[in-house]
Design an enzyme around this catalytic site. Structure first.
Site, PDB file in Angstrom:
ATOM      1  N   CYS A 110       6.910   8.994  50.575  1.00 54.98           N
ATOM      2  CA  CYS A 110       8.177   9.662  50.271  1.00 54.98           C
ATOM      3  C   CYS A 110       8.937   9.774  51.590  1.00 54.98           C
ATOM      4  O   CYS A 110       8.431  10.390  52.539  1.00 54.98           O
ATOM      5  CB  CYS A 110       7.872  11.043  49.699  1.00 54.98           C
TER       6      CYS A 110
ATOM      7  N   GLU B 272      12.486   9.293  37.386  1.00 56.47           N
ATOM      8  CA  GLU B 272      11.518  10.307  36.913  1.00 56.47           C
ATOM      9  C   GLU B 272      11.453  10.335  35.383  1.00 56.47           C
ATOM     10  O   GLU B 272      10.436  10.690  34.811  1.00 56.47           O
ATOM     11  CB  GLU B 272      11.907  11.702  37.427  1.00 56.47           C
TER      12      GLU B 272
ATOM     13  N   CYS C  64      14.455   5.461  49.766  1.00 60.11           N
ATOM     14  CA  CYS C  64      13.749   6.467  48.964  1.00 60.11           C
ATOM     15  C   CYS C  64      12.809   5.669  48.073  1.00 60.11           C
ATOM     16  O   CYS C  64      13.208   4.628  47.533  1.00 60.11           O
ATOM     17  CB  CYS C  64      14.738   7.262  48.119  1.00 60.11           C
TER      18      CYS C  64
ATOM     19  N   ASP D 296       3.854  11.662  46.775  1.00 61.02           N
ATOM     20  CA  ASP D 296       5.325  11.603  46.678  1.00 61.02           C
ATOM     21  C   ASP D 296       5.804  12.844  45.930  1.00 61.02           C
ATOM     22  O   ASP D 296       5.012  13.540  45.285  1.00 61.02           O
ATOM     23  CB  ASP D 296       5.750  10.333  45.926  1.00 61.02           C
ATOM     24  N   SER D 297       7.103  13.077  45.993  1.00 63.40           N
ATOM     25  CA  SER D 297       7.689  14.201  45.250  1.00 63.40           C
ATOM     26  C   SER D 297       7.617  13.962  43.738  1.00 63.40           C
ATOM     27  O   SER D 297       7.884  14.870  42.967  1.00 63.40           O
ATOM     28  CB  SER D 297       9.150  14.367  45.656  1.00 63.40           C
TER      29      SER D 297
ATOM     30  N   HIS E  76      11.703   6.042  45.196  1.00 65.09           N
ATOM     31  CA  HIS E  76      12.073   5.899  43.781  1.00 65.09           C
ATOM     32  C   HIS E  76      12.976   4.667  43.566  1.00 65.09           C
ATOM     33  O   HIS E  76      12.996   4.099  42.479  1.00 65.09           O
ATOM     34  CB  HIS E  76      12.837   7.134  43.284  1.00 65.09           C
TER      35      HIS E  76
HETATM   36  N1  DGL Z   1      10.819   9.594  46.667  1.00 63.88           N
HETATM   37  C1  DGL Z   1      11.456  10.444  47.616  1.00 63.88           C
HETATM   38  C2  DGL Z   1      11.828   9.661  48.890  1.00 63.88           C
HETATM   39  O1  DGL Z   1      11.265   8.626  49.173  1.00 63.88           O
HETATM   40  C3  DGL Z   1      12.616  11.290  47.231  1.00 63.88           C
HETATM   41  C4  DGL Z   1      12.873  11.787  45.862  1.00 63.88           C
HETATM   42  C5  DGL Z   1      13.253  13.255  45.818  1.00 63.88           C
HETATM   43  O2  DGL Z   1      14.413  13.604  46.078  1.00 63.88           O
HETATM   44  O3  DGL Z   1      12.358  14.040  45.524  1.00 63.88           O
HETATM   45  O4  DGL Z   1      12.656  10.097  49.640  1.00 63.88           O
END
Ligand code: DGL
Length: 257
Positions: A75, A154, A186, A12-13, A188
């Site tokens: 992600c 985060e 997303c 993931d990011s 997160h």
């Molecule tokens: N967790 C990422 C997603 O599922 C996005 C978060 C980011 O913007 O880096 O899209």
């Protein structure tokens, strides 16, 4: 080492993909996992598709070098930018992406109002436009870009007044014209689910793609005869591009919440 014993990579990011890792561990508890978050380059949702694609390919190469037998791109943003390219690069490796769980939300109630929360990049991309087009006869789908939401997660800031205020403003649309369901598009965002549900009230159903993605990975590994057959619970090894011990502690905390 037999290939079945090799770990599954989850990418993931940042820390968001841990919401998917939690689902993976429920249905594949005996597997070992390497989780890699690219928090140094996050948020991906504010970057261009080309930038996210290049970062995701780098991460995949890094994880395959460590011997991963399969990859979950946990992600939505990275999936929409890079999953097709990754599949062409690694046709023989089980590789699963995640996309907003629009289907269960759109089929919940005839002509319901479905709010899809996701990053600006996910919502801009063709992959999401096509997904929306598939269900727009069944439901009124309202995309909601959420710049800034991932930053709270985060930081591990899941319960503050600031976060509540941010979400209340973001979800203001629901007060003017109530929605029936919400898709957390997303990875997160499931960490904000409790607050989101409190703000939207008990009549709104909230969906995310974590469980479906985990199930899909299990299916792909079984097909490739790569499921780990041992009986003991597997391990999780966290890595992050920030190389900051605090980030790793946050990862462990989110895994065990
Ligand atoms: N967790 C990422 C997603 O599922 C996005 C978060 C980011 O913007 O880096 O899209």
């Amino acid at each position: 080492m037999s290939k079945k014993m090799q770990p599954i990579a989850v990418f993931d990011s940042g820390v968001g993909g841990i919401s998917v890792l939690r689902e993976l561990r429920k249905i594949l508890p005996n597997e070992d996992y390497i989780y890699y978050g690219d928090s140094k380059n996050a948020p991906y949702g504010m970057k261009t598709k080309e930038e996210v694609c290049a970062l995701t390919i780098d991460a995949a190469q890094y994880l395959f070098k460590q011997g991963a037998k399969g990859l979950v791109v946990a992600c939505n943003t990275a999936t929409s930018a890079a999953v097709r390219t990754l599949r062409e690069m690694y046709p023989d490796i089980p590789l699963v992406g995640i996309e907003p769980a629009v289907k269960p939300a759109a089929t919940l109630k005839p002509n319901g109002r479905v709010l899809v929360m996701a990053t600006p990049m996910t919502i801009r991309e063709e992959k999401f436009r096509k997904l929306m087009a598939r269900y727009e006869d069944m439901a009124d789908i309202i995309p909601l870009p959420c710049p800034g939401l991932m930053d709270f997660v985060e930081r591990g800031d899941l319960e503050s007044e600031d976060f509540r205020r941010y979400l209340e403003e973001l979800l203001f649309v629901h007060r003017i014209h109530p929605v029936d369901s919400v898709v957390l598009g997303c990875t997160h965002y499931p960490f904000a689910k409790t607050l989101i549900k409190e703000i939207l009230g008990p009549d709104v159903e909230v969906f995310d793609g974590g469980e479906g993605t985990a199930r899909e990975m299990k299916r792909r590994l079984a097909e490739a005869d790569l499921l780990n057959e041992r009986q003991e619970t597997g391990t999780v090894y966290f890595q992050n591009s920030l190389e900051d011990e605090k980030k790793i502690q946050l990862c462990e905390w989110l895994l065990n919440l």
